[in-house]
Design an enzyme around this catalytic site. Sequence first.
Site, mmCIF file in Angstrom:
data_model
loop_
_atom_site.group_PDB
_atom_site.id
_atom_site.type_symbol
_atom_site.label_atom_id
_atom_site.label_comp_id
_atom_site.label_asym_id
_atom_site.label_seq_id
_atom_site.Cartn_x
_atom_site.Cartn_y
_atom_site.Cartn_z
ATOM 1 N N LYS A 35 13.161 -47.760 -4.777
ATOM 2 C CA LYS A 35 13.299 -47.650 -6.229
ATOM 3 C C LYS A 35 14.557 -46.911 -6.661
ATOM 4 O O LYS A 35 15.128 -47.222 -7.703
ATOM 5 C CB LYS A 35 12.062 -46.990 -6.831
ATOM 6 C CG LYS A 35 11.825 -45.556 -6.380
ATOM 7 C CD LYS A 35 10.553 -44.992 -7.015
ATOM 8 C CE LYS A 35 10.327 -43.551 -6.599
ATOM 9 N NZ LYS A 35 9.126 -42.982 -7.251
ATOM 10 N N ARG A 128 -1.731 -36.875 -10.981
ATOM 11 C CA ARG A 128 -0.977 -38.038 -11.437
ATOM 12 C C ARG A 128 -1.926 -39.227 -11.278
ATOM 13 O O ARG A 128 -3.017 -39.217 -11.821
ATOM 14 C CB ARG A 128 0.338 -38.191 -10.659
ATOM 15 C CG ARG A 128 1.384 -39.017 -11.437
ATOM 16 C CD ARG A 128 2.697 -39.155 -10.720
ATOM 17 N NE ARG A 128 2.632 -40.097 -9.607
ATOM 18 C CZ ARG A 128 3.700 -40.532 -8.947
ATOM 19 N NH1 ARG A 128 4.903 -40.098 -9.263
ATOM 20 N NH2 ARG A 128 3.564 -41.387 -7.952
#
Length: 356
Positions: A35, A128
């Site tokens: 990414k 998260r």
Amino acid sequence: MYPRVLVNLPHLRENVKAVKELCAQRGIQITGVTKVFCGDPRIAAAYLDGGLTMLGDSRVENLRRLKELPAEKWLIRPPMSCEVEELAEYGDASLNSEWEVIQAVAACAARKGKRHKVILMADLGDIREGYVDYDELLRTAEQVDKLPGAELYGLGTNLTCFSFIQPDTEKLSQLADLARRAGEAAGRTLPIVSGGNSATIDLMLRGGIPAGVNDLRLGESLLFGKERAKYQYLPGTHRDVFTIECQIVELKDKPSLPWGEVGVDSYGHRPTFTDRGPCRRKAVCALGKQDFDLETTTPVDPGVVMLGASSDHLMLDVTDSARNYRVGDAVSLQLGYFSTMRAFTSKYVEKVYLDH
């Protein structure tokens, strides 16, 4: 043209091989995270040259860029409902925590004659993504294989990315136990138990990863040779895979301190300045916060001091450099993780691949 990022592919391959060997010695396989460089296929191919067989990205658009590479491809962020069709096309596996989305991905995969590999995420404290109700996780694990277009591939967790909760043996033992119980619910042993990211490497090197955890999703350690718990560099790795070059557009002697009333910046913070004297050689470069991250960038020239940046200007103090800079010269800066991410996201930064 400037600014431009130089990508040292041979050094990246050596990093991948070095980190892969460290992990393999401890029974850990690597999913190489792409990414930070936006799924650039030329850079991802260096992962494969270094011996990796699995790639992971947080954007389906990047998985599409990787479609020609012979690797298993994971979406490492829980899928958006609006992207399940493309995910079923370009992703082989994904990290999940919502049954509704799992069903949608499976339905798309079934229509394409595929079975999508589902990795269920357990939240072990970082708050998260992931299940905090582990009974719900196990009920989901029991149901995944019943969907025509899905198979339960494994369990995973993420730490140190939001609350910066550190991985430890107790937490990863809990993950391994959940994976065992999920496998029992599904009626088979699960092939993947993914114990986190580059912050887990320090624990691995200390022998703290328990049996049953067999995968790490790594980006920073491969690209910069650095683990993220203690920010130590790993043996046999290089730090210079990514270097940005920016061009000097102004070079003048100026005082180190501004004059006039100091206001606040775009975030409401009032800047402070260091008094280095009334006459310093200052360079302004055509590079800004839109293109790089000041805090994770280091000048290659030890005599250059980074003073600050606005959206499209970088201010440097070159007074103490041994080099006699001129307008039009390029200044080289070594990029860290977030700076590389911004440089690859910016369409204004040229990418140059060094492969020799």
